[in-house]
Design an enzyme around this catalytic site. Structure first.
Site, PDB file in Angstrom:
ATOM      1  N   LEU A 160      42.378  20.065 -27.434  1.00 54.53           N
ATOM      2  CA  LEU A 160      42.148  21.467 -27.765  1.00 54.53           C
ATOM      3  C   LEU A 160      41.098  22.125 -26.882  1.00 54.53           C
ATOM      4  CD1 LEU A 160      39.833  21.606 -30.897  1.00 54.53           C
ATOM      5  CD2 LEU A 160      40.512  19.458 -29.840  1.00 54.53           C
ATOM      6  N   TYR A 161      40.379  21.338 -26.061  1.00 56.64           N
ATOM      7  CA  TYR A 161      39.344  21.908 -25.199  1.00 56.64           C
ATOM      8  C   TYR A 161      39.965  22.388 -23.896  1.00 56.64           C
ATOM      9  CZ  TYR A 161      36.147  19.683 -28.480  1.00 56.64           C
ATOM     10  OH  TYR A 161      35.482  19.304 -29.609  1.00 56.64           O
ATOM     11  N   GLY A 162      40.525  23.563 -23.981  1.00 55.15           N
ATOM     12  CA  GLY A 162      41.241  24.129 -22.854  1.00 55.15           C
ATOM     13  C   GLY A 162      42.619  24.562 -23.286  1.00 55.15           C
TER      14      GLY A 162
END
Length: 321
Positions: free
Chosen positions: A51-53
């Protein structure tokens, strides 16, 4: 203890959270320098996520490039990866189909450059019993595709239910002087009882305990904090009292406020009735990592007592989210 999955966390007891989502991520060279610095200083618990990006470029892509360039570091790192959300959106989906999609995608993106030591769903899907989700992940552990299973932002009851299905390697929750909820809601107590380490995210209180935020004007436009209750003007003025007290203590001690905040989190680790706690402060530059991990490492009993008094007299106003 299953959390260690055959590795040891570095002597500082710190992790790094430099791979979280940011609207303007730093250049790849800066990221690599930062990651190398964390290892040099002993912080080998790395926390990333699908989820980081975006699906097209997130922390898994960055990690692939990093371990391609530095393959000798792969075995030095304990890598925890968050997933389990619907592809491209911040909505939990604990169905077997989506959990397998998420794990398989993370494995594909790493491409064997680094094993996933811990996989955790970023949030528990309220529509799917945690037992079903953990059972799917347990199959990946049995197949040797991931090293262990973590939990993120869950309550004490969920931890117990999940742990009955498969040993839980770590529980990631928010913890700082700005957020002490887990000390009061049985999460820390349950993890201590089950010998599950806590991974403390936002140990710097979403940046306010660094001393860099003295007014809401210090927070950039578009920053998610502007949408959080604790950063509404009426609440922030109350919360500023805690921030200023920490800054004053840091000044007297000749330390940075961030060092005091991190030392406090570390001081809770292993106390009677408390589990091992690993803070994962964010750090996108080498200098920030060095500041977080140097200077004040231990607080005296008198200083801890002073902080306890500060926390009691300056209750944080507003919900975490």
């Amino acid at each position: 203890m299953p959390f260690l999955v055959g590795k040891e966390v570095g002597p500082t007891g710190y992790g790094t959270m430099g791979m979280t989502w940011r609207p303007q991520p730093p250049a790849q060279e800066v990221c690599f320098e930062t990651l190398n610095t964390t290892l040099e200083l002993g912080a080998n618990f790395w926390n990333g996520g699908e989820l980081y990006g975006t699906p097209e470029y997130n922390s898994l892509h960055l990690l692939n490039k990093y371990f391609t360039k530095y393959p000798e570091n792969a075995e030095k790192v304990v890598l925890s990866i968050k997933g389990g959300l619907k592809k491209g959106v911040l909505i939990p989906d604990g169905s077997e189909e989506n959990i397998r999609r998420s794990v398989d995608e993370c494995l594909r993106l790493l491409d064997g450059k680094k094993k996933i030591d811990i996989f955790e769903c970023a949030r528990q899907d309220p529509q799917v019993p945690v037992e079903q989700t953990i059972d799917v992940l347990a199959q990946y552990v049995k197949e040797g595709k991931i090293g262990g299973i973590g939990l993120s932002e869950v309550d004490a009851g969920t931890i117990r239910r999940a742990h009955k299905v498969h040993p839980i390697a770590a529980v990631e929750v928010e913890m700082s002087m700005w957020s002490t909820d887990i000390l009061e809601n049985d999460v820390a107590k349950t993890c201590a009882e089950l010998d599950i380490p806590i991974v403390a995210y936002s140990p710097l209180g979403r940046g306010v305990l660094t001393g860099a935020v003295s007014s809401l004007a210090d927070i950039p436009e578009g920053d998610i904090r502007h949408h959080m209750s604790r950063f509404k003007e009426e609440n922030f003025q109350q919360n500023l009292k805690l921030i200023n007290e920490v800054k004053e203590l840091a000044n007297r001690k000749g330390a940075a406020p961030a060092q005091i905040a991190l030392a406090w989190v570390r001081s809770q680790s292993g106390r009677p009735g408390m589990p091992t706690i690993i803070p994962i402060p964010g750090g996108t530059t080498k200098d920030k990592v060095i500041e977080n991990m140097s200077g004040t490492q231990v607080l005296s009993d008198a200083e801890l007592a002073e902080i306890d008094a500060i926390l009691k007299s300056n209750v944080v106003a507003g919900a975490r989210y």
